[in-house]
Design a protein around this motif. Sequence first.
Motif, short mmCIF file in Angstrom:
data_model
loop_
_atom_site.label_atom_id
_atom_site.label_comp_id
_atom_site.label_asym_id
_atom_site.label_seq_id
_atom_site.Cartn_x
_atom_site.Cartn_y
_atom_site.Cartn_z
N THR A 86 0.82 -1.22 0.00
CA THR A 86 0.00 0.00 0.00
C THR A 86 0.85 1.26 0.00
O THR A 86 0.34 2.35 0.22
CB THR A 86 -0.93 0.03 1.23
N LEU A 92 -8.73 4.63 -0.18
CA LEU A 92 -9.70 3.56 -0.41
C LEU A 92 -9.00 2.24 -0.71
O LEU A 92 -9.37 1.19 -0.17
CB LEU A 92 -10.65 3.93 -1.56
N ASN A 93 -7.98 2.27 -1.55
CA ASN A 93 -7.23 1.06 -1.87
C ASN A 93 -6.54 0.50 -0.62
O ASN A 93 -6.48 -0.72 -0.42
CB ASN A 93 -6.22 1.34 -2.98
N LEU A 96 -9.21 -1.24 1.47
CA LEU A 96 -9.61 -2.51 0.85
C LEU A 96 -8.54 -3.58 1.03
O LEU A 96 -8.85 -4.74 1.32
CB LEU A 96 -9.92 -2.30 -0.63
N GLN A 97 -7.28 -3.19 0.86
CA GLN A 97 -6.20 -4.16 1.08
C GLN A 97 -6.13 -4.58 2.54
O GLN A 97 -5.87 -5.75 2.84
CB GLN A 97 -4.87 -3.58 0.62
N ILE A 99 -8.63 -4.77 4.58
CA ILE A 99 -9.74 -5.71 4.76
C ILE A 99 -9.34 -7.09 4.25
O ILE A 99 -9.62 -8.11 4.89
CB ILE A 99 -11.01 -5.20 4.06
N LEU A 100 -8.66 -7.14 3.11
CA LEU A 100 -8.21 -8.42 2.55
C LEU A 100 -7.22 -9.12 3.48
O LEU A 100 -7.39 -10.30 3.82
CB LEU A 100 -7.59 -8.20 1.17
#
Length: 154
Positions: A86, A92-93, A96-97, A99-100
Amino acid sequence: MERIILWSLLIIGITLLFSSLRKPPIKNWIIIFSLSSYFSTFVGVLVVEEKMLEYPVRFLSNYFSSSLLYEYLLFPVVCIYFYQTTYGSRYLNMVLQCILYTTVLTIIEVFFERYTELIKYHTWTWIYTFISTFILMMFIRFLMQLINSKERYI
Protein backbone atom coordinates in the motif's frame (compact mmCIF):
# COMPACT_ATOMS: atom_id res chain seq x y z
CA MET A 1 0.27 -32.06 15.30
CA GLU A 2 0.11 -28.57 16.87
CA ARG A 3 3.88 -28.50 17.40
CA ILE A 4 4.42 -29.30 13.72
CA ILE A 5 2.10 -26.42 12.78
CA LEU A 6 3.96 -24.06 15.13
CA TRP A 7 7.36 -25.02 13.75
CA SER A 8 6.05 -24.72 10.17
CA LEU A 9 4.67 -21.25 10.92
CA LEU A 10 7.99 -20.27 12.49
CA ILE A 11 9.89 -21.32 9.35
CA ILE A 12 7.37 -19.57 7.09
CA GLY A 13 7.52 -16.44 9.24
CA ILE A 14 11.32 -16.25 9.24
CA THR A 15 11.44 -16.87 5.48
CA LEU A 16 8.87 -14.14 4.82
CA LEU A 17 10.69 -11.77 7.18
CA PHE A 18 13.98 -12.10 5.34
CA SER A 19 12.17 -11.84 2.02
CA SER A 20 10.43 -8.62 3.11
CA LEU A 21 13.72 -7.04 4.16
CA ARG A 22 15.37 -7.50 0.76
CA LYS A 23 14.24 -4.24 -0.78
CA PRO A 24 14.75 -0.71 0.54
CA PRO A 25 13.89 1.25 2.59
CA ILE A 26 14.84 -1.34 5.21
CA LYS A 27 14.57 1.29 7.95
CA ASN A 28 10.80 1.47 7.36
CA TRP A 29 10.41 -2.31 7.49
CA ILE A 30 12.28 -2.53 10.79
CA ILE A 31 10.21 0.29 12.29
CA ILE A 32 6.97 -1.38 11.14
CA PHE A 33 8.13 -4.73 12.51
CA SER A 34 8.98 -3.16 15.88
CA LEU A 35 5.80 -1.09 16.17
CA SER A 36 3.51 -3.95 15.22
CA SER A 37 5.28 -6.29 17.65
CA TYR A 38 4.91 -3.77 20.44
CA PHE A 39 1.24 -2.99 19.86
CA SER A 40 0.16 -6.57 19.13
CA THR A 41 1.88 -7.76 22.29
CA PHE A 42 0.12 -5.09 24.32
CA VAL A 43 -3.29 -6.10 22.93
CA GLY A 44 -2.49 -9.82 23.09
CA VAL A 45 -1.48 -9.75 26.74
CA LEU A 46 -4.63 -7.83 27.69
CA VAL A 47 -6.86 -10.31 25.87
CA VAL A 48 -5.15 -13.37 27.35
CA GLU A 49 -4.97 -11.97 30.88
CA GLU A 50 -8.68 -11.09 30.74
CA LYS A 51 -9.23 -14.77 29.82
CA MET A 52 -11.03 -13.88 26.60
CA LEU A 53 -8.97 -16.49 24.81
CA GLU A 54 -6.08 -18.83 25.49
CA TYR A 55 -3.27 -20.55 23.65
CA PRO A 56 -3.11 -24.12 25.01
CA VAL A 57 -0.14 -25.08 22.80
CA ARG A 58 2.51 -22.39 22.28
CA PHE A 59 6.23 -21.73 22.28
CA LEU A 60 7.79 -21.10 25.73
CA SER A 61 4.52 -21.96 27.46
CA ASN A 62 6.20 -21.94 30.89
CA TYR A 63 7.07 -18.27 30.52
CA PHE A 64 4.42 -16.66 28.31
CA SER A 65 0.66 -17.06 28.18
CA SER A 66 0.23 -15.29 24.85
CA SER A 67 1.30 -16.36 21.37
CA LEU A 68 4.88 -15.21 20.88
CA LEU A 69 4.96 -16.58 17.37
CA TYR A 70 1.99 -14.52 16.21
CA GLU A 71 2.69 -11.33 18.17
CA TYR A 72 6.44 -11.13 17.61
CA LEU A 73 6.84 -12.62 14.14
CA LEU A 74 3.80 -13.46 12.03
CA PHE A 75 1.67 -10.36 12.56
CA PRO A 76 4.63 -7.95 12.20
CA VAL A 77 5.67 -9.65 8.95
CA VAL A 78 2.12 -9.31 7.61
CA CYS A 79 2.21 -5.62 8.57
CA ILE A 80 5.41 -5.16 6.58
CA TYR A 81 3.83 -6.73 3.50
CA PHE A 82 0.68 -4.64 4.00
CA TYR A 83 2.75 -1.47 4.10
CA GLN A 84 4.80 -2.52 1.10
CA THR A 85 1.72 -3.25 -1.01
CA THR A 86 0.00 0.00 0.00
CA TYR A 87 3.05 2.25 -0.14
CA GLY A 88 1.78 4.48 -2.95
CA SER A 89 -1.92 3.66 -2.58
CA ARG A 90 -4.81 6.00 -2.09
CA TYR A 91 -6.92 5.75 1.06
CA LEU A 92 -9.70 3.56 -0.41
CA ASN A 93 -7.23 1.06 -1.87
CA MET A 94 -5.39 0.99 1.46
CA VAL A 95 -8.62 0.19 3.34
CA LEU A 96 -9.61 -2.51 0.85
CA GLN A 97 -6.20 -4.16 1.08
CA CYS A 98 -6.35 -3.99 4.87
CA ILE A 99 -9.74 -5.71 4.76
CA LEU A 100 -8.21 -8.42 2.55
CA TYR A 101 -5.20 -8.99 4.83
CA THR A 102 -7.42 -8.93 7.93
CA THR A 103 -9.88 -11.38 6.40
CA VAL A 104 -7.13 -13.88 5.59
CA LEU A 105 -5.66 -13.64 9.11
CA THR A 106 -9.11 -14.02 10.67
CA ILE A 107 -9.96 -17.08 8.55
CA ILE A 108 -6.68 -18.73 9.52
CA GLU A 109 -7.32 -18.00 13.21
CA VAL A 110 -10.87 -19.40 13.04
CA PHE A 111 -9.55 -22.53 11.34
CA PHE A 112 -6.93 -22.98 14.09
CA GLU A 113 -9.54 -22.36 16.78
CA ARG A 114 -11.92 -24.96 15.39
CA TYR A 115 -9.52 -27.71 14.35
CA THR A 116 -6.45 -27.43 16.59
CA GLU A 117 -5.42 -26.75 20.17
CA LEU A 118 -3.42 -23.66 19.19
CA ILE A 119 -6.11 -21.18 20.24
CA LYS A 120 -9.35 -21.41 22.20
CA TYR A 121 -11.97 -18.68 22.37
CA HIS A 122 -13.77 -18.04 25.63
CA THR A 123 -15.51 -14.68 25.32
CA TRP A 124 -13.52 -13.74 22.22
CA THR A 125 -14.99 -14.16 18.73
CA TRP A 126 -13.73 -13.90 15.18
CA ILE A 127 -15.31 -10.47 14.79
CA TYR A 128 -13.10 -9.13 17.62
CA THR A 129 -10.09 -10.54 15.80
CA PHE A 130 -11.17 -8.91 12.56
CA ILE A 131 -11.83 -5.49 14.11
CA SER A 132 -8.72 -5.40 16.31
CA THR A 133 -6.45 -6.57 13.50
CA PHE A 134 -7.93 -4.07 11.06
CA ILE A 135 -7.58 -1.17 13.49
CA LEU A 136 -4.05 -2.16 14.47
CA MET A 137 -2.86 -2.52 10.87
CA MET A 138 -4.39 0.81 9.82
CA PHE A 139 -3.00 2.53 12.92
CA ILE A 140 0.52 1.30 12.16
CA ARG A 141 0.11 2.29 8.51
CA PHE A 142 -0.93 5.84 9.43
CA LEU A 143 1.76 6.06 12.08
CA MET A 144 4.37 5.19 9.46
CA GLN A 145 2.89 7.74 7.10
CA LEU A 146 3.23 10.34 9.87
CA ILE A 147 6.82 9.29 10.63
CA ASN A 148 7.80 9.50 6.97
CA SER A 149 6.12 12.86 6.43
CA LYS A 150 7.87 14.37 9.46
CA GLU A 151 11.19 12.92 8.28
CA ARG A 152 10.96 14.80 4.97
CA TYR A 153 10.92 18.14 6.81
CA ILE A 154 13.99 17.46 8.93
